[in-house]
Enzyme design. Structure first.
Site, PDB file in Angstrom:
ATOM      1  N   HIS A  50       0.822  -1.213   0.000  1.00 28.12           N
ATOM      2  CA  HIS A  50       0.000   0.000   0.000  1.00 28.12           C
ATOM      3  C   HIS A  50       0.858   1.266   0.000  1.00 28.12           C
ATOM      4  O   HIS A  50       0.389   2.340  -0.388  1.00 28.12           O
ATOM      5  CB  HIS A  50      -0.910  -0.008   1.229  1.00 28.12           C
ATOM      6  CG  HIS A  50      -2.166   0.788   1.059  1.00 28.12           C
ATOM      7  ND1 HIS A  50      -2.248   1.896   0.243  1.00 28.12           N
ATOM      8  CD2 HIS A  50      -3.409   0.631   1.593  1.00 28.12           C
ATOM      9  CE1 HIS A  50      -3.469   2.391   0.288  1.00 28.12           C
ATOM     10  NE2 HIS A  50      -4.194   1.647   1.097  1.00 28.12           N
ATOM     11  N   ASP A  56     -12.863  -4.454 -16.536  1.00 30.36           N
ATOM     12  CA  ASP A  56     -13.441  -5.291 -17.591  1.00 30.36           C
ATOM     13  C   ASP A  56     -12.309  -5.854 -18.436  1.00 30.36           C
ATOM     14  O   ASP A  56     -11.565  -5.121 -19.067  1.00 30.36           O
ATOM     15  CB  ASP A  56     -14.388  -4.447 -18.444  1.00 30.36           C
ATOM     16  CG  ASP A  56     -15.134  -5.251 -19.490  1.00 30.36           C
ATOM     17  OD1 ASP A  56     -14.786  -6.426 -19.711  1.00 30.36           O
ATOM     18  OD2 ASP A  56     -16.071  -4.704 -20.099  1.00 30.36           O
TER      19      ASP A  56
END
Length: 418
Positions: free
Chosen positions: A165, A364
């Site tokens: 992170h 996607d």
């Protein structure tokens, strides 16, 4: 059904698909440095098939690393000068397959424990991730990104990503492969770590959260019912989805874990502060600030839910002031909280991260957008990730890891009776 089995191929290294001429070191900001040992995880669930999902995603990852080349490097330097060496060493990638359908996997993962398998929901989710970072957190020689693609009998697949992170925030995970992505140039390298400095209240909130000894918080998949959210928002029309969900979690948790009504209960929530910091939209380093609301636990536990919504709204309204003058009153209140009044337990603080409106639902790979987004809680902090995208269900999805095992059942029961 019988036990779910995930079969993994040996891990491979994925490097940028083209030679990257920009090398050297990428400087990390003061937003990044507090997070350099913390791993973070997201899992994208797709219920429609694509051809050769592991190979398709591996190729997309390799192409993305051309533009996000620092993520193929490694951390270097001491704590004061920690940075990324842009070595191009690559990231970890694993192809896997499961002996079930995506739907069956989701049913099992939505329960904390189940009778027909010797593995908890957290264990099932962990099987969908590449071998993770050690318990002590991310280290200098570790890959900055680890990815696994698991194919299912139905043709669906799940992409699990774990990353350090400290080198990137949530936005980079969705942007490279979002459907119809905003065409922005990825930006990370800084000229100086002093270019981006969080307001003092963020440093104080980190100090407050990390003062508690690490604890184990079992994960729970929670749905805040749509009817409850509608009821709260009917009473306060300006109430946002985030505010409604956060107040329910804050009150229910406080009722279960805190017994001293005079003890402070602090809610900490994350805010994307690119706009306030004047940062280019293509910047994918961390630009998250922490903001708080603090009240006596007796007040939080017994207040009308609309009053708690008001507390969250007031905390959000103060955010611009944090960037103008540091808001010394808020910073001092947090430091007072850290100075001993909160005691030595984890009960007094709760971290809320919101995954709404960060494009996770737009990822996607060619067969349609994500059906669901999940996470695996790897941190040793009491935290809830709220408003997780899910097209299959009503209500607000929450991944909770904010109470110890002895309080899990009571916490879930409290939510069910609000």
């Amino acid at each position: 059904m019988s036990s779910i089995v995930v079969t993994k191929s040996p891990a491979v290294v994925v490097r940028p698909s083209e030679t990257v001429t920009t090398a050297g070191k990428a400087i990390l900001s003061h937003f990044d440095k507090p997070l350099i040992t913390l791993p973070s995880t997201v899992l994208f669930v797709f219920d429609h098939p694509i051809d050769k999902p592991a190979e398709t995603v591996r190729r997309a990852l390799s192409q993305a690393l051309v533009h996000y080349y620092p993520l193929a490097g490694r951390l270097a330097g001491d704590d004061d000068d920690v940075h990324i060496n842009c070595t191009g060493e690559g990231v970890t990638f694993v192809a896997a397959s499961a002996n079930c359908t995506v739907k069956e996997q989701m049913i099992m993962c939505d329960h904390d424990y189940h009778k027909d398998a010797a593995m908890s929901a957290a264990g099932l989710v962990k099987e969908l991730l590449a071998e993770g970072y050690p318990m002590k957190g991310c280290d200098r020689g570790d890959p900055l990104v680890m990815m696994q693609v698991t194919s299912f009998r139905c043709g669906g697949f799940i992409v699990g990503v774990t990353w350090n992170h400290g080198v990137a925030d949530d936005r980079w995970r969705a942007r490279p492969w979002a459907a119809n992505p905003i065409r922005v140039v990825p930006v990370l390298p800084l000229q100086s770590d002093d270019q981006l400095v969080p307001p003092p209240c963020t440093f104080a909130a980190y100090q407050a959260l990390f003062q508690f000894p690490p604890s184990h918080f079992p994960g729970s998949n929670i749905t805040i019912p749509a009817g409850l959210i509608d009821r709260i928002r009917f009473g306060e029309p300006s109430c946002t989805l985030f505010e409604a969900v956060t107040t329910v979690l804050w009150q229910c948790r406080t009722r279960v874990v805190m017994s001293d009504p005079e003890a402070p209960a602090m809610i900490v929530f994350t805010v994307n502060s690119r706009k306030q910091m004047g940062i280019d939209d293509g910047y994918y380093g961390n630009c998250i600030t922490l903001h708080t609301a603090i009240e006596k636990s007796g007040v939080v536990a017994n207040a009308c839910i609309m009053d708690l919504v008001g507390m969250i709204k007031r905390a959000k309204k103060q955010i611009p002031e944090h960037f103008k003058n540091g808001d010394n009153d808020t910073t001092m209140a947090i430091r007072d909280f850290s100075g001993g009044r909160a005691g030595s337990g984890y009960q007094n603080a709760l971290l809320i991260s919101c995954w709404r409106n960060i494009s996770f639902e737009d990822v996607d790979f060619g067969s349609g957008k994500t059906a669901k987004v999940m996470t695996h809680m790897l941190r040793m902090l009491p935290e809830c990730v709220v408003c997780m995208p899910c097209k299959l269900e009503q209500g607000a999805k929450v991944m909770s890891a904010c109470v110890t095992a002895q309080h899990v059942d009571a916490f879930l029961q409290e939510i069910s009776t609000v």
